[in-house]
Design a protein around this motif. Sequence first.
Motif, PDB file in Angstrom:
ATOM      1  N   ALA A   1       0.803  -1.225   0.000  1.00  9.05           N
ATOM      2  CA  ALA A   1       0.000   0.000   0.000  1.00  9.05           C
ATOM      3  C   ALA A   1       0.834   1.273   0.000  1.00  9.05           C
ATOM      4  N   MET A   2       2.125   1.184   0.273  1.00  8.57           N
ATOM      5  CA  MET A   2       2.934   2.396   0.442  1.00  8.57           C
ATOM      6  C   MET A   2       2.971   3.320  -0.773  1.00  8.57           C
ATOM      7  N   PRO A   3       3.043   2.819  -2.016  1.00  5.75           N
ATOM      8  CA  PRO A   3       2.997   3.751  -3.149  1.00  5.75           C
ATOM      9  C   PRO A   3       1.728   4.607  -3.157  1.00  5.75           C
ATOM     10  N   THR A   4       0.575   4.000  -2.847  1.00  8.16           N
ATOM     11  CA  THR A   4      -0.685   4.738  -2.790  1.00  8.16           C
ATOM     12  C   THR A   4      -0.681   5.738  -1.643  1.00  8.16           C
ATOM     13  N   ILE A   5      -0.175   5.315  -0.483  1.00 10.02           N
ATOM     14  CA  ILE A   5      -0.102   6.207   0.674  1.00 10.02           C
ATOM     15  C   ILE A   5       0.772   7.417   0.376  1.00 10.02           C
TER      16      ILE A   5
ATOM     17  N   PHE B   1       3.330 -17.984   9.830  1.00  9.67           N
ATOM     18  CA  PHE B   1       4.159 -16.861   9.378  1.00  9.67           C
ATOM     19  C   PHE B   1       4.388 -16.926   7.867  1.00  9.67           C
ATOM     20  N   ALA B   2       4.684 -18.132   7.352  1.00 13.14           N
ATOM     21  CA  ALA B   2       4.933 -18.290   5.921  1.00 13.14           C
ATOM     22  C   ALA B   2       3.685 -18.001   5.098  1.00 13.14           C
ATOM     23  N   ILE B   3       2.536 -18.501   5.544  1.00 14.52           N
ATOM     24  CA  ILE B   3       1.293 -18.316   4.783  1.00 14.52           C
ATOM     25  C   ILE B   3       0.863 -16.850   4.776  1.00 14.52           C
ATOM     26  N   THR B   4       0.984 -16.171   5.915  1.00 25.20           N
ATOM     27  CA  THR B   4       0.614 -14.760   5.941  1.00 25.20           C
ATOM     28  C   THR B   4       1.563 -13.914   5.102  1.00 25.20           C
ATOM     29  N   SER B   5       2.799 -14.367   4.951  1.00 23.22           N
ATOM     30  CA  SER B   5       3.736 -13.664   4.074  1.00 23.22           C
ATOM     31  C   SER B   5       3.274 -13.734   2.621  1.00 23.22           C
ATOM     32  N   ILE B   6       2.587 -14.825   2.282  1.00 26.63           N
ATOM     33  CA  ILE B   6       2.034 -14.964   0.931  1.00 26.63           C
ATOM     34  C   ILE B   6       0.800 -14.081   0.771  1.00 26.63           C
ATOM     35  N   LEU B   7      -0.074 -14.128   1.784  1.00 27.83           N
ATOM     36  CA  LEU B   7      -1.358 -13.436   1.677  1.00 27.83           C
ATOM     37  C   LEU B   7      -1.235 -11.925   1.813  1.00 27.83           C
ATOM     38  N   GLY B   8      -0.212 -11.453   2.546  1.00 28.46           N
ATOM     39  CA  GLY B   8      -0.086 -10.026   2.824  1.00 28.46           C
ATOM     40  C   GLY B   8      -0.157  -9.128   1.605  1.00 28.46           C
ATOM     41  N   PRO B   9       0.709  -9.320   0.604  1.00 32.47           N
ATOM     42  CA  PRO B   9       0.661  -8.457  -0.574  1.00 32.47           C
ATOM     43  C   PRO B   9      -0.680  -8.502  -1.298  1.00 32.47           C
ATOM     44  N   THR B  10      -1.301  -9.685  -1.372  1.00 32.38           N
ATOM     45  CA  THR B  10      -2.585  -9.821  -2.052  1.00 32.38           C
ATOM     46  C   THR B  10      -3.685  -9.066  -1.308  1.00 32.38           C
ATOM     47  N   ILE B  11      -3.741  -9.258   0.015  1.00 35.40           N
ATOM     48  CA  ILE B  11      -4.753  -8.555   0.820  1.00 35.40           C
ATOM     49  C   ILE B  11      -4.540  -7.048   0.745  1.00 35.40           C
ATOM     50  N   GLY B  12      -3.271  -6.625   0.838  1.00 35.55           N
ATOM     51  CA  GLY B  12      -2.971  -5.198   0.742  1.00 35.55           C
ATOM     52  C   GLY B  12      -3.431  -4.604  -0.576  1.00 35.55           C
ATOM     53  N   GLY B  13      -3.187  -5.319  -1.672  1.00 37.56           N
ATOM     54  CA  GLY B  13      -3.604  -4.837  -2.990  1.00 37.56           C
ATOM     55  C   GLY B  13      -5.111  -4.720  -3.107  1.00 37.56           C
ATOM     56  N   ILE B  14      -5.847  -5.713  -2.601  1.00 39.34           N
ATOM     57  CA  ILE B  14      -7.314  -5.701  -2.667  1.00 39.34           C
ATOM     58  C   ILE B  14      -7.878  -4.531  -1.850  1.00 39.34           C
ATOM     59  N   ILE B  15      -7.334  -4.330  -0.639  1.00 37.69           N
ATOM     60  CA  ILE B  15      -7.834  -3.247   0.222  1.00 37.69           C
ATOM     61  C   ILE B  15      -7.601  -1.886  -0.416  1.00 37.69           C
ATOM     62  N   VAL B  16      -6.402  -1.667  -0.939  1.00 38.36           N
ATOM     63  CA  VAL B  16      -6.072  -0.375  -1.540  1.00 38.36           C
ATOM     64  C   VAL B  16      -6.926  -0.117  -2.775  1.00 38.36           C
ATOM     65  N   GLU B  17      -7.201  -1.177  -3.525  1.00 39.65           N
ATOM     66  CA  GLU B  17      -7.950  -1.026  -4.778  1.00 39.65           C
ATOM     67  C   GLU B  17      -9.436  -0.791  -4.531  1.00 39.65           C
TER      68      GLU B  17
ATOM     69  N   LEU C   1      10.436  10.674   2.930  1.00 44.51           N
ATOM     70  CA  LEU C   1      10.302   9.972   4.207  1.00 44.51           C
ATOM     71  C   LEU C   1       9.830   8.533   4.029  1.00 44.51           C
ATOM     72  N   TYR C   2       9.721   8.089   2.776  1.00 46.69           N
ATOM     73  CA  TYR C   2       9.163   6.768   2.453  1.00 46.69           C
ATOM     74  C   TYR C   2       9.807   5.662   3.282  1.00 46.69           C
ATOM     75  N   SER C   3      11.134   5.604   3.287  1.00 38.97           N
ATOM     76  CA  SER C   3      11.823   4.489   3.949  1.00 38.97           C
ATOM     77  C   SER C   3      11.633   4.506   5.461  1.00 38.97           C
ATOM     78  N   TRP C   4      11.327   5.685   6.027  1.00 38.23           N
ATOM     79  CA  TRP C   4      11.193   5.779   7.481  1.00 38.23           C
ATOM     80  C   TRP C   4       9.915   5.135   7.999  1.00 38.23           C
ATOM     81  N   VAL C   5       8.929   4.942   7.123  1.00 39.01           N
ATOM     82  CA  VAL C   5       7.727   4.221   7.536  1.00 39.01           C
ATOM     83  C   VAL C   5       8.089   2.790   7.926  1.00 39.01           C
ATOM     84  N   PHE C   6       9.071   2.218   7.239  1.00 32.03           N
ATOM     85  CA  PHE C   6       9.538   0.868   7.552  1.00 32.03           C
ATOM     86  C   PHE C   6      10.628   0.898   8.625  1.00 32.03           C
ATOM     87  N   ALA C   7      11.518   1.890   8.513  1.00 36.33           N
ATOM     88  CA  ALA C   7      12.671   1.938   9.423  1.00 36.33           C
ATOM     89  C   ALA C   7      12.254   2.148  10.870  1.00 36.33           C
ATOM     90  N   ILE C   8      11.273   3.045  11.118  1.00 32.12           N
ATOM     91  CA  ILE C   8      10.877   3.331  12.498  1.00 32.12           C
ATOM     92  C   ILE C   8      10.216   2.115  13.137  1.00 32.12           C
TER      93      ILE C   8
END
Length: 469
Positions: A34-38, A144-160, A47-54
């Motif tokens: 979602a970060m590109p949209t945000i 942990f492994a399964i949510t790593s798969i689902l995360g990008p997909t769920i994020g894309g659906i929510i943002v869209e 400040l893009y990288s600081w959202v992850f760094a902090i």
Amino acid sequence: MEMEKEKRRVDLVTGGVLMGLVLSSLDQTIVSTAMPTITKELGGLSLYSWVFAIYMLTSTTSMPIYGKMADLFGPRKMYLIGLFLFLSGSLLCGMANSMTGLIAARGIQGLGAGALMPVAFIIVGELYPPEKRGKFQGLFGAVFAITSILGPTIGGIIVEHLSWGWIFFINLPIGIASILIIALAFRDQRQYDKKPVIDWYGATSLSTAIILILLSLVMESREYKIGLGGAGILFLGLFIWIETKAKEPLLPLSLFRIPAIGYGNLAGFFVSAALFGAIAYIPLFVQEVRGASPSEAGFLLVPLMLSAAISSTLGGRWMAKASFRAILIPSLLIMATGFFLLSTMDVGTTNTQLVSYLIVTGLGMGTIYPALGTAAHSAVKPQDRGVAMSTSQLFRSIGGTIGVSVLGSIVEWRMREGLVFSEALHDVFITGLFLIGISLIASIRLGNTRLLDKEPRHSHSSNSGVPKQ
């Protein structure tokens, strides 16, 4: 009837812990989508990288503190505090109307996240006897492994289809349910000192050292890197000196004389450096060299995570039968084979070949973290489990962060020398092989430590962590 109630309560608490674990692992992947949209909406690209760094700074720094506090005050209190902070940060993130506000809220979210994973494993130790803990460590690894798969997909659906704020608001119903379950159904079994001695000097010096070292990795200026890194090492030395004098040290240095802690943390550090530093470049390879779209690049990582989830589940079952070393050595050798295959990638590598390389890598990596975590947990007395688990998580987290920085520098250096990206990537995976080799040597030094040798078997209800009727 009594045993049935007890079992239902244990299952309920396990579900509550799994919910918190889902939040922790999902957040690491869903936000990046979602970060590109945000950024387009809030501005502040610089400040893009600081959202992850902090988030990385606050979560990593707070891990050892939560671990010690769990030993002093009980895992229930620390888990609830961490989850409350995580949800408060999530709410503030979703309501943020500026990049600065989002970064501040992510810092609060990270402060809470530092408790979720290490304290979750402590709770498992309270719930289950030794012969069942490996199984649930494997289950957590699979989640942990399964949510790593689902995360990008769920994020894309929510943002869209919704607004980007919902990638944070989605944490609230899951987190609130987890809080209610843990608060109502779980009780700490041990008695804790009502006036514990807290090592504030140790906590301050260690936190400062971690922050300075991690900041040195994300800064672009060479002068800042050297200055912050040097200062971090000085504070680390100060912390070690303080721990030798403290009445109740934040991190008892004597624990590192236990092979499962000392060598286990080394193994976790170097395998994380290899894994996170190298695998981060797979999507970039697929897009830059193969010309695939970002979504296609994301899907190619699915075989890696699925194979890791399968081997994690199987590895958890093997822990009751084999020594930790007997699990780690073949796992690391399989992972090393996968890295060697990945080092051969070039323009002519097909998707089928790449997927097969990632499956081999995933089959190796899936058992490693559950085995290391269970080894640390089982090697110490109950009053030191919080420190043991949080330290294990800390070494892995810092190892992964340093790996991304170091291997990224190798790519930049080799490309400045005139190599194309695929050739530079070869050196990244060869370096990763070297790091896996160090982890392998550390794993051999674990000796014949086994899950069931450290403490006697006991009945399910005697250590369930659940109040009796």
